[in-house]
Design an enzyme around this catalytic site. Structure first.
Site, PDB file in Angstrom:
ATOM      1  N   GLY A  45      -6.178   0.756  -4.341  1.00 35.83           N
ATOM      2  CA  GLY A  45      -5.667   0.448  -3.017  1.00 35.83           C
ATOM      3  C   GLY A  45      -4.284  -0.151  -3.086  1.00 35.83           C
ATOM      4  N   GLN A  50       2.879  -4.942  -0.510  1.00 35.60           N
ATOM      5  CA  GLN A  50       3.051  -4.757  -1.959  1.00 35.60           C
ATOM      6  C   GLN A  50       4.244  -3.864  -2.303  1.00 35.60           C
ATOM      7  OE1 GLN A  50      -1.347  -3.776  -2.627  1.00 35.60           O
ATOM      8  NE2 GLN A  50      -0.728  -4.774  -4.533  1.00 35.60           N
ATOM      9  N   CYS A  87      -5.321  -6.307  -9.322  1.00 32.33           N
ATOM     10  CA  CYS A  87      -4.355  -6.039  -8.258  1.00 32.33           C
ATOM     11  C   CYS A  87      -3.073  -5.521  -8.883  1.00 32.33           C
ATOM     12  CB  CYS A  87      -4.079  -7.331  -7.483  1.00 32.33           C
ATOM     13  SG  CYS A  87      -2.884  -7.137  -6.156  1.00 32.33           S
ATOM     14  N   LEU A  88      -2.489  -4.507  -8.255  1.00 27.35           N
ATOM     15  CA  LEU A  88      -1.248  -3.935  -8.778  1.00 27.35           C
ATOM     16  C   LEU A  88      -0.085  -4.928  -8.703  1.00 27.35           C
ATOM     17  CD1 LEU A  88      -1.541  -0.341  -7.256  1.00 27.35           C
ATOM     18  CD2 LEU A  88      -1.951  -1.012  -9.634  1.00 27.35           C
ATOM     19  N   HIS A 129     -10.108  -6.414  -0.195  1.00 23.20           N
ATOM     20  CA  HIS A 129      -8.949  -6.817  -1.000  1.00 23.20           C
ATOM     21  C   HIS A 129      -7.646  -6.433  -0.297  1.00 23.20           C
ATOM     22  CE1 HIS A 129      -6.831  -7.149  -5.061  1.00 23.20           C
ATOM     23  NE2 HIS A 129      -5.950  -6.524  -4.318  1.00 23.20           N
ATOM     24  N   GLU A 130      -7.588  -5.194   0.191  1.00 19.67           N
ATOM     25  CA  GLU A 130      -6.341  -4.724   0.825  1.00 19.67           C
ATOM     26  C   GLU A 130      -6.091  -5.426   2.158  1.00 19.67           C
ATOM     27  OE1 GLU A 130      -4.347  -3.259  -1.035  1.00 19.67           O
ATOM     28  OE2 GLU A 130      -5.870  -2.827  -2.536  1.00 19.67           O
ATOM     29  N   HIS A 133      -4.430  -8.685   1.737  1.00 18.57           N
ATOM     30  CA  HIS A 133      -2.971  -8.603   1.521  1.00 18.57           C
ATOM     31  C   HIS A 133      -2.209  -8.713   2.844  1.00 18.57           C
ATOM     32  CE1 HIS A 133      -2.242  -7.859  -2.712  1.00 18.57           C
ATOM     33  NE2 HIS A 133      -3.156  -6.908  -2.777  1.00 18.57           N
TER      34      HIS A 133
HETATM   35 CO    CO Z   1      -3.976  -6.103  -4.455  1.00 20.92          CO
END
Ligand code: CO
Length: 150
Positions: A45, A50, A87-88, A129-130, A133
């Site tokens: 995701g 991000q 997480c990226l 999670h997304e 953000h």
């Molecule tokens: Co993330």
């Protein structure tokens, strides 16, 4: 176009993202780029903050398919699951996070059409999670144990 994924410490990750007002070509371009960036990064995701864009836009790539959520909100969240998460924007780490096991979302697509969807298990985890953000929350805020991946 692949966009740069910002890393923890960048203030954009801590802002409350703004709702999308215009379902226009700019939004479509953002979503196209987010999809390309997510696939290249082999993530589950990606949220617009991000890639440095403080808008309520996320994309999710899971077993159930590829999804784009614009201005998503939870209708309800049920159950509980505890498991590993990464997480990226927090490269090279993972942690254990407790999330709902089932969630219902209301959202818009890139054209401004309204939908609802129920996500379960890992899909629900990715969605939670997304959506975090979009409110400036990182999984590391919720994780019990964040450590470097082998
Ligand atoms: Co993330």
């Amino acid at each position: 176009m692949i966009r740069e994924i910002v890393q923890i410490g960048d203030p954009v990750l801590r802002k409350v993202a703004q709702p999308v007002q215009n379902f226009d070509e700019e939004l479509a371009a953002l979503l196209d780029d987010m999809k390309e960036t997510l696939i290249a990064a082999e993530g589950a995701g990606l949220a617009a903050p991000q890639v440095g864009v403080s808008l309520r836009v996320v994309c999710v790539l899971v077993e159930e398919g590829y999804f784009e959520f614009v201005n998503p909100i939870f209708v309800w969240q049920k159950g509980e699951q505890t498991g590993p998460e990464g997480c990226l924007s927090v490269r090279g780490k993972s942690g254990i996070v407790t999330r709902p096991s089932k969630v219902k979302l209301l959202f818009y697509d890139r054209k401004g059409e309204r939908y609802s969807l129920v996500a379960r298990d890992f899909f629900a985890r990715a969605v939670c999670h997304e959506l975090d953000h979009l409110d400036g929350i990182l999984y590391t805020d919720k994780a019990t144990d964040v450590r470097a991946e082998d």
